[in-house]
Structure formats: C-alpha cells, structure tokens
Scaffold this motif. Structure first.
Motif, mmCIF file in Angstrom:
data_model
loop_
_atom_site.group_PDB
_atom_site.id
_atom_site.type_symbol
_atom_site.label_atom_id
_atom_site.label_comp_id
_atom_site.label_asym_id
_atom_site.label_seq_id
_atom_site.Cartn_x
_atom_site.Cartn_y
_atom_site.Cartn_z
ATOM 1 N N GLY A 56 0.781 -1.229 0.000
ATOM 2 C CA GLY A 56 0.000 0.000 0.000
ATOM 3 C C GLY A 56 0.813 1.278 0.000
ATOM 4 N N TRP A 57 2.133 1.158 0.046
ATOM 5 C CA TRP A 57 3.013 2.330 0.035
ATOM 6 C C TRP A 57 3.608 2.501 -1.363
ATOM 7 N N PRO A 58 3.642 3.727 -1.891
ATOM 8 C CA PRO A 58 4.197 3.940 -3.237
ATOM 9 C C PRO A 58 5.653 3.489 -3.334
ATOM 10 N N ALA A 59 5.983 2.842 -4.429
ATOM 11 C CA ALA A 59 7.337 2.314 -4.617
ATOM 12 C C ALA A 59 8.401 3.394 -4.454
ATOM 13 N N ALA A 60 8.103 4.602 -4.893
ATOM 14 C CA ALA A 60 9.089 5.686 -4.839
ATOM 15 C C ALA A 60 9.485 6.053 -3.413
ATOM 16 N N LEU A 61 8.695 5.613 -2.424
ATOM 17 C CA LEU A 61 8.963 5.974 -1.033
ATOM 18 C C LEU A 61 9.530 4.816 -0.213
ATOM 19 N N VAL A 62 9.806 3.693 -0.866
ATOM 20 C CA VAL A 62 10.199 2.490 -0.124
ATOM 21 C C VAL A 62 11.604 2.042 -0.522
ATOM 22 N N GLN A 63 12.412 1.743 0.489
ATOM 23 C CA GLN A 63 13.741 1.176 0.282
ATOM 24 C C GLN A 63 13.794 -0.200 0.944
ATOM 25 N N ARG A 64 14.293 -1.179 0.207
ATOM 26 C CA ARG A 64 14.519 -2.503 0.801
ATOM 27 C C ARG A 64 15.972 -2.579 1.240
ATOM 28 N N CYS A 65 16.172 -2.865 2.519
ATOM 29 C CA CYS A 65 17.526 -2.952 3.066
ATOM 30 C C CYS A 65 17.788 -4.374 3.560
ATOM 31 N N GLU A 66 18.864 -4.959 3.079
ATOM 32 C CA GLU A 66 19.303 -6.263 3.568
ATOM 33 C C GLU A 66 20.624 -6.059 4.295
ATOM 34 N N TYR A 67 20.682 -6.531 5.526
ATOM 35 C CA TYR A 67 21.851 -6.265 6.361
ATOM 36 C C TYR A 67 22.177 -7.495 7.195
ATOM 37 N N SER A 68 23.142 -7.381 8.081
ATOM 38 C CA SER A 68 23.653 -8.551 8.790
ATOM 39 C C SER A 68 22.578 -9.316 9.545
ATOM 40 N N GLN A 69 21.588 -8.601 10.093
ATOM 41 C CA GLN A 69 20.563 -9.246 10.906
ATOM 42 C C GLN A 69 19.321 -9.618 10.107
ATOM 43 N N GLY A 70 19.192 -9.102 8.886
ATOM 44 C CA GLY A 70 18.013 -9.486 8.135
ATOM 45 C C GLY A 70 17.568 -8.505 7.077
ATOM 46 N N VAL A 71 16.241 -8.319 6.998
ATOM 47 C CA VAL A 71 15.620 -7.533 5.933
ATOM 48 C C VAL A 71 14.621 -6.550 6.530
ATOM 49 N N ALA A 72 14.636 -5.323 6.004
ATOM 50 C CA ALA A 72 13.648 -4.327 6.419
ATOM 51 C C ALA A 72 13.288 -3.457 5.224
ATOM 52 N N TYR A 73 12.006 -3.179 5.093
ATOM 53 C CA TYR A 73 11.522 -2.241 4.083
ATOM 54 C C TYR A 73 11.264 -0.914 4.792
ATOM 55 N N LEU A 74 12.015 0.112 4.411
ATOM 56 C CA LEU A 74 11.980 1.387 5.115
ATOM 57 C C LEU A 74 11.208 2.437 4.335
ATOM 58 N N LEU A 75 10.502 3.288 5.071
ATOM 59 C CA LEU A 75 9.928 4.485 4.469
ATOM 60 C C LEU A 75 11.068 5.471 4.258
ATOM 61 N N ASP A 76 11.225 5.934 3.032
ATOM 62 C CA ASP A 76 12.364 6.784 2.685
ATOM 63 C C ASP A 76 12.067 8.242 3.057
ATOM 64 N N VAL A 77 12.123 8.508 4.352
ATOM 65 C CA VAL A 77 11.946 9.881 4.846
ATOM 66 C C VAL A 77 13.285 10.598 4.712
ATOM 67 N N LYS A 78 13.313 11.684 3.972
ATOM 68 C CA LYS A 78 14.552 12.420 3.772
ATOM 69 C C LYS A 78 14.953 13.139 5.065
ATOM 70 N N PRO A 79 16.249 13.279 5.316
ATOM 71 C CA PRO A 79 16.688 14.002 6.515
ATOM 72 C C PRO A 79 16.091 15.398 6.619
ATOM 73 N N GLU A 80 15.969 16.088 5.480
ATOM 74 C CA GLU A 80 15.399 17.438 5.498
ATOM 75 C C GLU A 80 13.947 17.423 5.977
ATOM 76 N N THR A 81 13.225 16.357 5.631
ATOM 77 C CA THR A 81 11.822 16.254 6.029
ATOM 78 C C THR A 81 11.696 16.016 7.527
ATOM 79 N N LEU A 82 12.455 15.056 8.045
ATOM 80 C CA LEU A 82 12.401 14.786 9.483
ATOM 81 C C LEU A 82 12.874 16.007 10.269
ATOM 82 N N ALA A 83 13.898 16.690 9.768
ATOM 83 C CA ALA A 83 14.381 17.901 10.438
ATOM 84 C C ALA A 83 13.289 18.963 10.494
ATOM 85 N N LYS A 84 12.569 19.143 9.399
ATOM 86 C CA LYS A 84 11.503 20.149 9.367
ATOM 87 C C LYS A 84 10.358 19.766 10.297
ATOM 88 N N TRP A 85 10.013 18.481 10.360
ATOM 89 C CA TRP A 85 8.977 18.049 11.306
ATOM 90 C C TRP A 85 9.361 18.421 12.737
#
Length: 251
Positions: A56-85
């Motif tokens: 249900g989340w637009p592809a343009a906003l989702v990052q799939r991350c695979e790392y040492s402990q597993g897999v996570a699909y992250l909402l791609d919140v830009k640093p500028e956006t979180l800073a402004k919030w």
C-alpha cells in the motif's frame, strides 16, 4: 549604502537575514538527522528502491535494506523532512528550538533508531546484544523472534515483512508508532475526526490503526509538520522539559 533612514531597506535586510538564518539552521539540522539515520543497522547494509508498490506504500517511497541481521523495508523519509517536522514541533510546543531539536532527535533515535520500518526487522542493540524486532507500518507486531538474538532466515523475514494488516495478531507495544512511539490515544487528540481505536484488541481495530498510520505518514511527507510528533510532545510536556525522552505514561 546606508539603511539608517530607510525603513523599507531595514525591513528587507532583516527579512534576508532571517531567511538565511532559517536556511542555515535547517541545513545543520538535516545534517544531524542524516548522521543519526545512518547509524541504524538496516542502513548499514545494502539498500535499494523497490520496483513496485509495497503493502500500500508507493514504490518511490520504499527502500529494501538487507543487512547482517536481516531484511527491512523502510519508508524513505529524507533528513530534510524529518528535520523540518522536528523544527515545526519545537516551534509549536517549546521555547528554544535548538535545544528542543537536539532532544527530539535524540528521542527518535532512542525510540526507533530514527527509522520508520514499513515491514520487516529493525534489529538493534538492546541490553548488550543485537536482537530482532519486527514491524509493520512503524509499529511492533507480534512475532516469535521478537526480542531474541537468534538469526531468522531471510525467507521468513520476507514473509513477516509482508504480513497483511488483517493478519497482524497483536501489537505488543500497544500500537506505538515511529519515530517517537506515539501511542494511539496520544495521536487521537490531534485527529479526533479519524476515529482512532481506543484499544488494539481485535483484528479490525489493529487494521484500522495501521491504515490510519499509513495515510497520516503519506500526508505528513507533503507538509512541514507531523501529527504523531505533535501528539507525543503534547502528551509529555513535563518529562521533555527535563531533557529526558518520555516513556508511554510519563507526564
């Protein structure tokens, strides 16, 4: 050129200085947010945009991350956006934006590693060991591997990451949502019209809350404010003034 006898010139100069100060502040804050985000375990792995919409989340906003402990699909919140919030929340709820900003960023790291997981495992160091914690729409969901350090096969993690909202069997954290573990009743104060469920004890209520989160976060990405942060700050004025990050029932 002198502005000494030119009120219009003085006003223009003041406006320019204010704009420059605001820009510099936001840039500095965005850099601080990026540094905090980069420390989360999922981002230390290999992250890439997904090719199609995810749960249900637009592809343009989702990052799939695979790392040492597993897999996570992250909402791609830009640093500028979180800073402004955070800046917007601090301007609305506290005096002294600089100190407030540092505190709210610190709390986002403590509560969620400054990461919004749409689906998957947000592993983090807890009590001296790296443990699993599975999320859906920024909320911890019931999963047998939660709180354990044992490796979980990638195939199983992918399955958990794609758990349909209707299939979520429980919300162990009471439905507290990233980035600050805002509880449903805290957010409800800011969104009375949405009919936020008071409890998460049925599949329908859990599904409604997860859908509210999705819609609210998508809306927040287009604005300077975030009502999850506003609700959390409103709920904890006394604790936040002490410089501490509030737990769910702290004043």
């Amino acid at each position: 050129m002198s502005f000494g006898r030119n009120p219009v010139g003085l006003a223009i100069a003041a406006s320019l200085m204010a704009a420059q100060a605001a820009t510099a502040q936001t840039a500095e804050h965005a850099a601080a947010v990026k540094a905090a985000m980069d420390k989360s375990l999922p981002r230390a792995g290999t992250c890439a945009p997904v090719s199609e919409d995810f749960m249900g989340w637009p592809a343009a906003l989702v990052q799939r991350c695979e790392y040492s402990q597993g897999v996570a699909y992250l909402l791609d919140v830009k640093p500028e956006t979180l800073a402004k919030w955070i800046e917007t929340g601090c301007n609305a709820h506290e005096s002294g934006v600089a100190a407030c900003f540092d505190r709210m960023l610190k709390c986002s790291v403590e509560k969620s590693n400054a990461t919004f997981v749409i689906g998957g495992n947000l592993a983090a160091e807890r009590k001296g060991s790296v443990t699993n914690m599975f999320f859906r729409n920024g909320v911890v969901i019931a999963a047998p591997a939660n709180g354990k350090s044992d490796p979980v096969p990638v195939a199983e993690q992918e399955k958990l990451a794609k758990t349909p909202k209707a299939a979520v069997e429980g919300l162990p954290g009471g439905g507290g949502v990233a980035f600050w573990h805002t509880m449903p009743f805290q957010f409800a104060v800011k969104a009375i019209d949405l009919g936020v469920p008071a409890e998460m004890n049925t599949p329908d209520r859990r599904q409604k809350w997860l859908e509210i989160i999705r819609a609210e976060m998508l809306a927040a990405l287009k604005t300077d404010g975030n009502r999850f942060l506003s609700g959390w700050m409103t709920a904890h004025p006394i604790t936040l003034r002490t410089g501490e990050c509030a737990d769910d029932r702290d004043p």
